[in-house]
Design a protein around this motif. Structure first.
Motif, short mmCIF file in Angstrom:
data_model
loop_
_atom_site.label_atom_id
_atom_site.label_comp_id
_atom_site.label_asym_id
_atom_site.label_seq_id
_atom_site.Cartn_x
_atom_site.Cartn_y
_atom_site.Cartn_z
N ASN A 202 0.84 -1.21 0.00
CA ASN A 202 0.00 0.00 0.00
C ASN A 202 0.87 1.26 0.00
O ASN A 202 0.56 2.25 0.66
CB ASN A 202 -0.95 0.01 1.21
N LEU A 203 1.96 1.19 -0.76
CA LEU A 203 2.89 2.32 -0.86
C LEU A 203 3.35 2.44 -2.32
O LEU A 203 3.88 1.49 -2.89
CB LEU A 203 4.10 2.11 0.04
N SER A 204 3.16 3.62 -2.91
CA SER A 204 3.51 3.82 -4.31
C SER A 204 4.61 4.86 -4.47
O SER A 204 4.79 5.73 -3.61
CB SER A 204 2.28 4.26 -5.11
N ASP B 200 4.56 7.23 -6.58
CA ASP B 200 3.93 8.53 -6.78
C ASP B 200 3.70 9.23 -5.45
O ASP B 200 3.87 10.46 -5.34
CB ASP B 200 2.59 8.37 -7.52
N GLN B 201 3.28 8.47 -4.43
CA GLN B 201 3.07 9.07 -3.11
C GLN B 201 4.35 9.70 -2.57
O GLN B 201 4.34 10.80 -2.04
CB GLN B 201 2.58 8.00 -2.12
N GLN C 215 5.70 12.91 -4.35
CA GLN C 215 5.04 14.15 -3.95
C GLN C 215 5.70 14.77 -2.72
O GLN C 215 5.53 15.97 -2.47
CB GLN C 215 3.56 13.89 -3.66
N ILE D 37 2.52 14.20 8.32
CA ILE D 37 2.52 12.87 7.73
C ILE D 37 2.20 11.86 8.82
O ILE D 37 2.86 11.83 9.86
CB ILE D 37 3.88 12.53 7.08
N HIS E 4 -0.88 13.96 5.20
CA HIS E 4 -0.70 12.84 4.27
C HIS E 4 -0.76 11.56 5.10
O HIS E 4 -0.10 11.46 6.13
CB HIS E 4 0.67 12.92 3.58
N PHE F 179 -0.31 7.34 5.41
CA PHE F 179 0.25 6.10 4.88
C PHE F 179 -0.16 4.97 5.81
O PHE F 179 0.20 4.98 6.99
CB PHE F 179 1.78 6.18 4.81
#
Length: 248
Positions: free
Chosen positions: A81-83, A85-86, A89, A102, A228, A230
């Motif tokens: 569950n970590l990309s 793209d994230q 940013q 965060i 944000h 995560f």
């Protein structure tokens, strides 16, 4: 021209970057030496790079990060569950300029502390003063500061840190002094500085963990504003490779 004297003068002036660059130029054949403006530009650039490296090393030392981690070392994938793209940013650390927080959650071994430290490392590289504390250490600091009368001094020190990382949030119960201190710190940082919090608890359970409803409302309100999130998943990284044993 006395080049030895020039080198001594550069070092006396603490222009170590210039001194090393000039010394390397002197090792070249004379016909390869840069001239005039080119020489000045080269020495100036070397000094600037040297100062940037020194500042980064200093910030990394003062940050007391738990892990020597970097964004390049992160493991990505849907199962985690970590990309990319994230993370992309966040890589320029402009979230710090915007005073965004965060929030990281995940089971033991999911890489939450490693992710927090990688973000902290990137902040140091980008020139932001950073400090890492696990919640136990944070609680100890609060207790000692209240006993010796340095609590206001501690608050002022933390307020100067651009990025504050609090790890292991949720491992031990919070007492009233810690709740109040956490609220005060978040209030001081609200819309001004950023916080990273890493926890084994799902973010949805943080309010319940804080315990006291009124304080929990106030703390969560300040944490969630422009945050944000995560929520790391997947098999423990410790089981995959011995090199990942510390990435929890």
């Amino acid at each position: 021209m006395n080049t030895t004297a020039t080198l001594h003068q550069l070092r006396d002036l603490r222009l170590e970057g210039m001194a090393r660059s000039y010394e390397s130029i002197l090792q070249l054949p004379t016909h390869q030496h840069p001239e005039g403006h080119m020489l000045i530009a080269q020495l100036t650039d070397a000094e600037q790079q040297n100062r940037t490296r020194y500042k980064t090393q200093l910030f990394l030392k003062l940050s007391r990060l738990r892990f020597s981690a970097s964004l390049e070392e992160l493991s990505f994938g849907k199962e985690r569950n970590l990309s990319k793209d994230q993370i992309a940013q966040l890589a320029d650390c402009s979230f710090i300029d915007r005073a965004e927080n965060i929030l990281i959650s995940g089971a033991t071994g999911s890489g939450k502390s490693f992710l927090a430290c990688a973000i902290g490392h990137q902040a140091c590289v980008m020139g932001y003063k950073t400090l890492y504390l696990n919640l136990n250490r944070f609680t100890e600091k609060i207790m000692v500061a209240r006993l010796d009368g340095s609590f206001i001094k501690l608050l002022n020190q933390l307020e100067k840190v651009k990025l504050l990382l609090l790890d292991d949030f949720g491992l031990a119960p919070l007492d009233q002094n810690t709740r109040l201190a956490l609220l005060q710190i978040l209030e001081d940082r609200y819309a001004k500085k950023s916080v990273v919090i890493a926890s084994q608890l799902p973010i949805a359970k943080w309010h319940e963990y804080i315990g006291e409803p009124t304080l929990a409302d106030a703390i969560m309100d300040r944490l969630f504003a422009n945050a944000h999130r995560f929520e790391l998943k997947g098999e423990s990284l410790r089981k995959k490779s011995p090199s990942n044993l510390t990435k929890n």
